[in-house]
Design a protein around this motif. Sequence first.
Motif, short mmCIF file in Angstrom:
data_model
loop_
_atom_site.label_atom_id
_atom_site.label_comp_id
_atom_site.label_asym_id
_atom_site.label_seq_id
_atom_site.Cartn_x
_atom_site.Cartn_y
_atom_site.Cartn_z
N THR A 24 100.06 -12.62 33.51
CA THR A 24 98.76 -12.73 32.94
C THR A 24 98.77 -14.34 33.59
O THR A 24 98.00 -15.37 33.59
CB THR A 24 98.65 -12.57 31.41
OG1 THR A 24 98.11 -10.27 31.50
CG2 THR A 24 97.01 -13.47 31.14
N LEU A 28 96.77 -16.65 35.54
CA LEU A 28 96.12 -18.48 34.61
C LEU A 28 96.19 -20.10 35.14
O LEU A 28 96.16 -20.35 36.03
CB LEU A 28 96.72 -18.16 33.54
CG LEU A 28 95.93 -16.86 32.55
CD1 LEU A 28 96.06 -17.46 30.86
CD2 LEU A 28 94.22 -17.30 32.34
N GLN A 33 90.29 -16.95 34.90
CA GLN A 33 89.88 -17.45 33.80
C GLN A 33 90.21 -15.64 33.06
O GLN A 33 90.45 -14.81 34.30
CB GLN A 33 88.65 -17.58 33.72
CG GLN A 33 88.17 -19.10 34.36
CD GLN A 33 89.16 -19.96 34.00
OE1 GLN A 33 89.45 -20.27 33.01
NE2 GLN A 33 89.79 -20.66 34.65
N PRO A 34 90.31 -15.88 32.47
CA PRO A 34 90.78 -14.74 31.26
C PRO A 34 89.38 -13.34 31.47
O PRO A 34 90.15 -12.46 31.25
CB PRO A 34 90.89 -14.75 29.63
CG PRO A 34 90.64 -16.34 29.92
CD PRO A 34 90.07 -16.89 31.25
N VAL A 81 89.58 -10.11 25.87
CA VAL A 81 88.78 -11.82 26.51
C VAL A 81 89.38 -12.00 24.51
O VAL A 81 89.72 -14.03 25.50
CB VAL A 81 87.55 -11.96 26.30
CG1 VAL A 81 86.79 -13.29 26.30
CG2 VAL A 81 87.20 -10.57 27.77
N ASN A 84 93.72 -13.57 25.33
CA ASN A 84 93.52 -14.55 27.12
C ASN A 84 93.14 -16.16 26.63
O ASN A 84 93.12 -16.66 26.99
CB ASN A 84 93.19 -13.68 27.47
CG ASN A 84 93.92 -12.70 28.88
OD1 ASN A 84 95.69 -12.95 28.55
ND2 ASN A 84 93.72 -11.43 29.27
N THR A 85 91.74 -15.86 25.54
CA THR A 85 90.82 -16.70 25.52
C THR A 85 91.82 -18.31 24.67
O THR A 85 91.75 -19.30 24.49
CB THR A 85 89.63 -16.72 25.61
OG1 THR A 85 89.38 -15.85 25.69
CG2 THR A 85 88.82 -18.45 24.93
#
Length: 294
Positions: A24, A28, A33-34, A81, A84-85
Amino acid sequence: MKSIGYHLLAILTIAIWGVTFVNTKVLLMHGLQPMEIFLLRFIVAYLCIWLISPKKILSQSWVDEVLFFILGLVGGTIYFVAENTALGHTYVNNVAFIVCTAPLITMLLAILFVKSVRASASLIVGSVVALVGVGIVVYNGHFVLKLNPIGDILALTAAFSWAIYSLVIKKVSARYSAVFITRKVFFYGIITVLPLFLLEPWHFPMEKLLQPTVWGNLLFLSVVASFLCFLWWSVAVKKIGAMATSNYVYLNPITTIMASALFLQEPMTLMAYMGSALILLGVFIANRKVREDV
């Protein structure tokens, strides 16, 4: 003795999920984006599950269909989401530590809402020992927790989502196969993430998906970490219970730090080894007397 294989399956799943942090991070860094990463990996995983899935489309009742919607929402969209955000708003250490509280949250929710669950001494002691080990591994001896409200709240949201997912999937696993459950999770994960693109439209250039680094990491996240791992996790929860499988989440930092050492040249330290040992000890203690029907 028969359950040993399912415990090993849960451990293998967590080991792979621990590596996905590296995949991931690479995606990125390449501009995805996530939400874009999540949507792509779940679409490919959904296509894969159809190759082995029975033709049955709907569940046995609308209540069960709602439960599957919840699984896709909390175990898919919200978890991935939010996690990862959170990485974009707070320190990676904070996210890793907070997300690993999922087993503790699962235990607390089970005690509150599942009548058959009781907090045994071994479960509490093992969970605390494992959590201390997680802290040592994640912070690598630097015990300075720098709070960032937005990022840390998102990480805690991810932990709560996974705890809810663990309990709900056990409820439906008594009536449905692991393949059917996994397919439903992918479907509702895709459905529930789509509205978020109204708030933040797709930005990643489609031609960049042809880059070997991009499609290679996406393929691993989709086929191995999503298609196979969600399927294996559903089987493990069905066979050994939500509490036992959830405790293996504590092992996540071990595989993450090993993958970082192998692929990102981040060395393993003495503190990392000590923390890993505590995690293993804690998981062993916590799972000694966990009821298999919970």
